[in-house]
Scaffold this motif. Structure first.
Motif, PDB file in Angstrom:
ATOM      1  N   GLY A 167       0.803  -1.208   0.000  1.00 58.79           N
ATOM      2  CA  GLY A 167       0.000   0.000   0.000  1.00 58.79           C
ATOM      3  C   GLY A 167       0.834   1.253   0.000  1.00 58.79           C
ATOM      4  O   GLY A 167       2.072   1.206   0.070  1.00 58.79           O
ATOM      5  N   ALA A 168       0.143   2.391  -0.065  1.00 60.24           N
ATOM      6  CA  ALA A 168       0.823   3.671  -0.241  1.00 60.24           C
ATOM      7  C   ALA A 168       1.024   4.446   1.044  1.00 60.24           C
ATOM      8  O   ALA A 168       1.957   5.237   1.145  1.00 60.24           O
ATOM      9  N   SER A 169       0.149   4.261   2.042  1.00 58.87           N
ATOM     10  CA  SER A 169       0.278   5.065   3.252  1.00 58.87           C
ATOM     11  C   SER A 169      -0.434   4.395   4.407  1.00 58.87           C
ATOM     12  O   SER A 169      -1.303   3.537   4.211  1.00 58.87           O
ATOM     13  N   GLY A 170      -0.067   4.800   5.628  1.00 59.49           N
ATOM     14  CA  GLY A 170      -0.759   4.325   6.812  1.00 59.49           C
ATOM     15  C   GLY A 170      -0.440   2.915   7.236  1.00 59.49           C
ATOM     16  O   GLY A 170      -1.115   2.354   8.100  1.00 59.49           O
ATOM     17  N   ARG A 171       0.608   2.286   6.652  1.00 58.34           N
ATOM     18  CA  ARG A 171       0.971   0.916   7.048  1.00 58.34           C
ATOM     19  C   ARG A 171       1.964   0.952   8.204  1.00 58.34           C
ATOM     20  O   ARG A 171       2.845   1.799   8.254  1.00 58.34           O
ATOM     21  N   ASN A 172       1.803   0.005   9.103  1.00 62.40           N
ATOM     22  CA  ASN A 172       2.760  -0.164  10.190  1.00 62.40           C
ATOM     23  C   ASN A 172       3.798  -1.187   9.738  1.00 62.40           C
ATOM     24  O   ASN A 172       3.693  -2.383  10.033  1.00 62.40           O
ATOM     25  N   VAL A 234      -2.818  -8.989   4.407  1.00 63.87           N
ATOM     26  CA  VAL A 234      -2.814  -8.454   5.772  1.00 63.87           C
ATOM     27  C   VAL A 234      -2.457  -6.975   5.722  1.00 63.87           C
ATOM     28  O   VAL A 234      -1.606  -6.550   4.930  1.00 63.87           O
ATOM     29  N   LEU A 235      -3.122  -6.185   6.562  1.00 65.62           N
ATOM     30  CA  LEU A 235      -2.937  -4.730   6.552  1.00 65.62           C
ATOM     31  C   LEU A 235      -2.752  -4.203   7.976  1.00 65.62           C
ATOM     32  O   LEU A 235      -3.689  -3.656   8.574  1.00 65.62           O
ATOM     33  N   PRO A 236      -1.554  -4.337   8.554  1.00 61.24           N
ATOM     34  CA  PRO A 236      -1.299  -3.674   9.843  1.00 61.24           C
ATOM     35  C   PRO A 236      -1.222  -2.166   9.614  1.00 61.24           C
ATOM     36  O   PRO A 236      -0.457  -1.699   8.763  1.00 61.24           O
ATOM     37  N   LEU A 237      -2.022  -1.404  10.338  1.00 57.04           N
ATOM     38  CA  LEU A 237      -2.136   0.026  10.094  1.00 57.04           C
ATOM     39  C   LEU A 237      -1.521   0.833  11.227  1.00 57.04           C
ATOM     40  O   LEU A 237      -1.540   0.416  12.385  1.00 57.04           O
ATOM     41  N   SER A 238      -1.016   2.008  10.868  1.00 59.37           N
ATOM     42  CA  SER A 238      -0.365   2.879  11.847  1.00 59.37           C
ATOM     43  C   SER A 238      -1.257   4.029  12.279  1.00 59.37           C
ATOM     44  O   SER A 238      -0.876   4.803  13.151  1.00 59.37           O
ATOM     45  N   ILE A 239      -2.429   4.166  11.673  1.00 60.76           N
ATOM     46  CA  ILE A 239      -3.341   5.268  12.003  1.00 60.76           C
ATOM     47  C   ILE A 239      -4.748   4.725  12.175  1.00 60.76           C
ATOM     48  O   ILE A 239      -5.102   3.685  11.608  1.00 60.76           O
ATOM     49  N   ASN A 240      -5.551   5.443  12.960  1.00 61.24           N
ATOM     50  CA  ASN A 240      -6.932   5.042  13.196  1.00 61.24           C
ATOM     51  C   ASN A 240      -7.862   5.509  12.078  1.00 61.24           C
ATOM     52  O   ASN A 240      -8.956   4.981  11.904  1.00 61.24           O
ATOM     53  N   ALA A 241      -7.436   6.500  11.330  1.00 62.53           N
ATOM     54  CA  ALA A 241      -8.229   7.036  10.222  1.00 62.53           C
ATOM     55  C   ALA A 241      -8.214   6.060   9.045  1.00 62.53           C
ATOM     56  O   ALA A 241      -7.429   5.107   9.031  1.00 62.53           O
ATOM     57  N   PRO A 242      -9.080   6.276   8.045  1.00 59.68           N
ATOM     58  CA  PRO A 242      -9.123   5.367   6.897  1.00 59.68           C
ATOM     59  C   PRO A 242      -7.770   5.228   6.206  1.00 59.68           C
ATOM     60  O   PRO A 242      -7.145   6.212   5.831  1.00 59.68           O
ATOM     61  N   THR A 260      -6.846  -7.196   9.130  1.00 56.47           N
ATOM     62  CA  THR A 260      -6.351  -5.832   9.279  1.00 56.47           C
ATOM     63  C   THR A 260      -6.375  -5.394  10.735  1.00 56.47           C
ATOM     64  O   THR A 260      -6.816  -6.131  11.621  1.00 56.47           O
ATOM     65  N   SER A 261      -5.895  -4.185  10.978  1.00 56.66           N
ATOM     66  CA  SER A 261      -5.872  -3.635  12.327  1.00 56.66           C
ATOM     67  C   SER A 261      -7.279  -3.259  12.778  1.00 56.66           C
ATOM     68  O   SER A 261      -8.137  -2.885  11.968  1.00 56.66           O
ATOM     69  N   CYS A 276      -7.268  -7.070  14.279  1.00 57.65           N
ATOM     70  CA  CYS A 276      -6.193  -7.410  15.208  1.00 57.65           C
ATOM     71  C   CYS A 276      -5.711  -6.190  15.986  1.00 57.65           C
ATOM     72  O   CYS A 276      -5.766  -5.056  15.501  1.00 57.65           O
ATOM     73  N   SER A 277      -5.208  -6.445  17.169  1.00 56.22           N
ATOM     74  CA  SER A 277      -4.547  -5.410  17.959  1.00 56.22           C
ATOM     75  C   SER A 277      -3.129  -5.220  17.429  1.00 56.22           C
ATOM     76  O   SER A 277      -2.753  -5.799  16.402  1.00 56.22           O
ATOM     77  N   ASN A 278      -2.321  -4.450  18.145  1.00 50.88           N
ATOM     78  CA  ASN A 278      -0.927  -4.265  17.738  1.00 50.88           C
ATOM     79  C   ASN A 278      -0.005  -5.351  18.293  1.00 50.88           C
ATOM     80  O   ASN A 278       1.222  -5.241  18.196  1.00 50.88           O
ATOM     81  N   ASP A 279      -0.586  -6.382  18.882  1.00 52.44           N
ATOM     82  CA  ASP A 279       0.194  -7.479  19.442  1.00 52.44           C
ATOM     83  C   ASP A 279       0.602  -8.456  18.343  1.00 52.44           C
ATOM     84  O   ASP A 279      -0.245  -8.947  17.597  1.00 52.44           O
ATOM     85  N   VAL A 280       1.888  -8.730  18.256  1.00 54.21           N
ATOM     86  CA  VAL A 280       2.391  -9.620  17.204  1.00 54.21           C
ATOM     87  C   VAL A 280       1.768 -11.001  17.317  1.00 54.21           C
ATOM     88  O   VAL A 280       1.410 -11.627  16.308  1.00 54.21           O
ATOM     89  N   GLY A 281       1.616 -11.487  18.550  1.00 51.93           N
ATOM     90  CA  GLY A 281       1.036 -12.810  18.747  1.00 51.93           C
ATOM     91  C   GLY A 281      -0.380 -12.907  18.225  1.00 51.93           C
ATOM     92  O   GLY A 281      -0.787 -13.945  17.676  1.00 51.93           O
ATOM     93  N   ASP A 282      -1.145 -11.833  18.382  1.00 53.20           N
ATOM     94  CA  ASP A 282      -2.515 -11.796  17.873  1.00 53.20           C
ATOM     95  C   ASP A 282      -2.525 -11.968  16.362  1.00 53.20           C
ATOM     96  O   ASP A 282      -3.304 -12.765  15.807  1.00 53.20           O
ATOM     97  N   TRP A 283      -1.655 -11.247  15.681  1.00 51.70           N
ATOM     98  CA  TRP A 283      -1.557 -11.357  14.228  1.00 51.70           C
ATOM     99  C   TRP A 283      -1.138 -12.762  13.811  1.00 51.70           C
ATOM    100  O   TRP A 283      -1.720 -13.348  12.882  1.00 51.70           O
ATOM    101  N   CYS A 284      -0.141 -13.306  14.468  1.00 50.26           N
ATOM    102  CA  CYS A 284       0.364 -14.631  14.094  1.00 50.26           C
ATOM    103  C   CYS A 284      -0.710 -15.699  14.268  1.00 50.26           C
ATOM    104  O   CYS A 284      -0.857 -16.588  13.411  1.00 50.26           O
TER     105      CYS A 284
END
Length: 330
Positions: A167-172, A234-242, A260-261, A276-284
């Protein structure tokens, strides 16, 4: 008369013009500075241009919400009368001076009687009000799905059990790399824009795990090919906005399940089991489960495909925009 402002000139607007009536719409395009760090000048220049090319009583629709906000302030200080519709609201929460100013400008504009803002999910509207300390009723306008997101010729053939993130923006990206490192049994694609790729690679000192391929600035068809050749998006996101919405629709168009987040924007699209939360284990845990349960994965991919092709169609999107315009005219 409607003045429709786009923040650059690469937009498919025919479905909007058809619904709004081409004779009633003037499309205005901001100067397309290709440099990522010039976007602020592009936004301001477009806002000035749309005001000059419209007249008193016209409705200005801005594809990028900040251009509507800037145009509203310019009209306020220059005593011009316009109505405003702001699409795709994206509020950042970083505690910087720029973002504090940003929030102040948005708050005043959103409260104005001649300003209407849209949100892509109801939970995001509640979150937005909480962030700005206001109580505004937003119009639900889910982002638009286009048929050209679907590439059936890329989907054919055996899937390669690869997890895709792009993606272009907002990815963690840092979280994504942690997920990759925690799951050596799976292979991954990561593709990001050049302005994020270089600092990211410097930060990890160029050392990438053997189970991931990291690319940047892929052409559209190459990006879609990577996505379609993957099993899961999978889309881990760094922002709460769209954020991640285009990739989300591309995955839906090609019947790929998305994880996704858990953000306010994404709660309007996905089941809780996909957030998912920001917990790595949750994603895995969730990635492993859906990679190993093909029937459930395919069923969710099909459900989401049906959702976006009906609730997020070009027709539905254009009709909602038209209703907003008519509310000013009534």
């Amino acid at each position: 008369m409607i003045a429709f402002l786009f923040h650059h000139n690469r937009w498919d607007n025919q479905y909007l013009l058809k619904e709004l009536g081409e004779e009633n719409v003037r499309c205005i395009y901001s100067t397309d500075y290709h440099q990522w760090n010039m976007r602020h000048w592009r936004h301001l220049g477009g806002s000035l241009r749309v005001i000059r090319q419209s007249k008193a009583g016209d409705t200005i629709i801005a594809w990028h919400y900040m251009q509507a906000v800037l145009a509203w302030w310019i009209c306020l200080f220059t005593f011009r009368q316009r109505n405003f519709i702001s699409l795709n609201v994206l509020l950042k929460t970083d505690k910087t001076l720029k973002n504090k100013l940003h929030r102040f400008l948005c708050k005043r504009a959103f409260l104005a009687k001649n300003f209407k803002a849209t949100v892509n999910s109801e939970p995001y509207g509640y979150w937005l009000n909480g962030q700005l300390g206001i109580n505004v009723q937003y119009t639900l306008l889910r982002d638009v799905y286009h048929d050209y997101y679907s590439f059936p010729q890329f989907v054919e053939g055996k899937k390669k059990d690869i997890i895709f993130c792009g993606g272009a923006s907002g990815r963690n990206w840092e979280l994504m790399l942690q997920i990759v490192e925690a799951m050596p049994e799976w292979r991954f694609y990561m593709t990001m824009p050049g302005h994020e790729y270089k600092p990211f690679m410097r930060k990890i000192q160029g050392r990438t795990p053997p189970n991931v391929i990291i690319d940047h600035d892929l052409q559209y068809r190459d990006f879609l090919f990577r996505l379609c050749q993957s099993t899961l998006v999978v889309l881990p996101l760094s922002i709460n906005a769209p954020a991640g919405l285009t990739v989300m629709f591309q995955a839906a168009g090609n019947r790929r399940m998305v994880i996704t987040s858990d953000t306010a924007a994404m709660r309007g699209y996905f089941k809780i089991s996909q957030l998912c939360s920001n917990d790595v284990g949750d994603w895995c845990d969730r990635i492993s489960y859906y990679m190993q349960h093909e029937e459930e994965r395919n069923a969710e991919a099909e459900r989401f495909h049906q959702f976006v092709t009906t609730k997020c169609s070009e027709t539905q999107y254009a009709q909602t925009v038209k209703q907003l315009v008519e509310e000013f005219d009534s």
